[in-house]
Enzyme design. Sequence first.
Site, short mmCIF file in Angstrom:
data_model
loop_
_atom_site.label_atom_id
_atom_site.label_comp_id
_atom_site.label_asym_id
_atom_site.label_seq_id
_atom_site.Cartn_x
_atom_site.Cartn_y
_atom_site.Cartn_z
N SER A 1 -13.57 25.29 -28.46
CA SER A 1 -13.75 24.06 -29.23
C SER A 1 -12.63 23.96 -30.25
CB SER A 1 -15.10 24.11 -29.93
OG SER A 1 -15.09 23.25 -31.05
N LYS B 1 -17.22 28.77 -29.83
CA LYS B 1 -17.58 28.11 -28.56
C LYS B 1 -16.80 28.62 -27.35
CE LYS B 1 -20.09 25.30 -27.83
NZ LYS B 1 -20.03 23.84 -28.02
N THR C 1 -39.53 26.11 -9.99
CA THR C 1 -39.76 24.74 -9.52
C THR C 1 -39.97 23.94 -10.80
OG1 THR C 1 -42.14 25.00 -9.39
CG2 THR C 1 -40.90 25.51 -7.39
N HIS C 2 -39.54 22.70 -10.78
CA HIS C 2 -39.61 21.86 -12.00
C HIS C 2 -38.91 22.52 -13.19
CE1 HIS C 2 -42.91 19.73 -9.84
NE2 HIS C 2 -43.18 20.97 -9.44
N GLU D 1 -18.89 21.70 -15.47
CA GLU D 1 -19.24 20.37 -15.98
C GLU D 1 -18.44 19.28 -15.27
OE1 GLU D 1 -20.14 20.42 -20.62
OE2 GLU D 1 -18.46 21.72 -20.13
N GLN E 1 -7.16 -2.03 4.46
CA GLN E 1 -6.15 -1.25 3.73
C GLN E 1 -6.77 -0.51 2.55
OE1 GLN E 1 -2.07 -2.80 3.25
NE2 GLN E 1 -2.55 -2.93 1.09
N SER F 1 0.84 -1.21 0.00
CA SER F 1 0.00 0.00 0.00
C SER F 1 0.87 1.25 0.00
CB SER F 1 -0.92 0.00 1.23
OG SER F 1 -0.16 -0.10 2.41
N1 ARG Z 1 -1.00 -1.24 5.37
C1 ARG Z 1 -1.92 -1.72 6.34
C2 ARG Z 1 -3.23 -0.96 6.24
O1 ARG Z 1 -3.24 0.06 5.67
C3 ARG Z 1 -1.35 -1.55 7.72
C4 ARG Z 1 -1.78 -2.58 8.71
C5 ARG Z 1 -1.34 -3.91 8.29
N2 ARG Z 1 -1.49 -4.86 9.31
C6 ARG Z 1 -1.32 -6.14 9.09
N3 ARG Z 1 -1.41 -6.91 10.06
N4 ARG Z 1 -1.11 -6.61 7.89
O2 ARG Z 1 -4.26 -1.38 6.74
#
Ligand code: ARG
Length: 468
Positions: free
Chosen positions: A285, A291, A163-164, A298, A330, A31
Amino acid sequence: MTGRRKTWQKKAWAGRFRGKTDPKVEAFTSSLAVDRRLYRQDIAGSIAHCRTLQRAGVLARREAEKLIAGLHRIEREISEGRFRFAPEHEDIHMAIEARLIELVGDVGGKLHTGRSRNDQVALDLRLYLREEVAGLLAGLRRFQESLVALARREISVVMPGYTHLQRAQPVLLAHHLLAYVEMAERDKGRLRDALRRINVMPLGSGALAGTNYPLDREYTARLLGFPAVSQNSLDAVSDRDFVAETLAALALVMAHASRFAEELVLWSSQEFGFVELPDAFCTGSSMMPQKKNPDVPELIRAKTGRVYGHLLALLTVLKGLPLSYNRDLQEDKAPVFDALETVTGCLGLLASLVGGLSVRRRAMARAATAGFLLATELADYLVLKGVPFRRAHAVVGRIVRDRMDRGKDLADVSLDDLRSFSRAFEKDALDVLSVEGALERKASIGGTARKRVEARLKVLQKELRAEG
Ligand code: ARG
């Protein structure tokens, strides 16, 4: 590899493993790319943890100082872009701990005493959201200030209320704009409310059961500025309600932002012609030379879907998770980080956009005088003369029908015309057919009478100033 080296191997948890992690699994489970933005919070949490370990007699003062100095150094390395993030680091927590051990040696291995990444990551995310929510509150306030400033500048501008999406009754543009200020006010209330539950300190919960060390958790909380400490370790490591609440609040922020954006798209069209967006906020455009497209509103309208999606993604992650921590959790970070970035960006753009808006006062006023917007005034006139409202409504409905059949509006109706529908019309009847009068009569709390709008404007301005 010596026995000693083996204690500090690349993966902190490799002890019970014989085989190496598959690189595909490493990539899949990492992560780091997402949570590296938590490095400041992670370091602040680790420093507070060091102090708490020291207070508990687990770390000697010199050890704590050494760890803290190392953590400060790592913080500088990361902020200056000198930190080497390696693929074997599963997440920001592991990356920082590994570097700390590299920097300060064996004592670095004491940092994680009485702590798990499960309570650590919960803490980091709470610290992070706490700051972000403060930023969002400021962003909402700036958006409100821009609306209040525009409402003040254009205080006399009249427009059709709808409204509407059908012309309904005349209102002040300022009243319309302040409607969005009220929405943002509720958004801030929801965020402040979420903040109360974000602001709970989970460290000391360990992996799930609590900790063997006599950690003074209230001391940790004080160090980190938390007013409360979590009361159940199982809950503390698996609770992400505070993330869901924040995302829900953000979803509504975007609901409001997208409604406003939609109105800007409509109002800047030639069909409405109510406003002109600043050039700096539009694009042209590639083919059609004439344009000028309202891309910013948007995109704000569209990005709303993205934020809604993040809320649903998180709720789905949480659904059916057994206690306590599961790796599923995670997946909380990518959605909330993207939502925060998206909303912060949209609010900033909206505030600038409002600041640069030109209002086509005459077009708005013209639209407010055509289309029978004063029909209700006429019905209310009859009520004043003692006609029950239902009857009055029917009479005026017939008048409108008749005017439409003859290709006429209500503005040029004569008293005789009116009297041919009801004898209750007297010579003051035509007086009610003015936009100004119609506005002035909406004088009860929350109405569009200029006095009311000005009073509300003052209150809001004062409140916003007090917050700033
Ligand atoms: N990267 C993990 C998370 O964001 C941290 C905790 C991980 N804990 C574990 N026991 N694998 O949740």
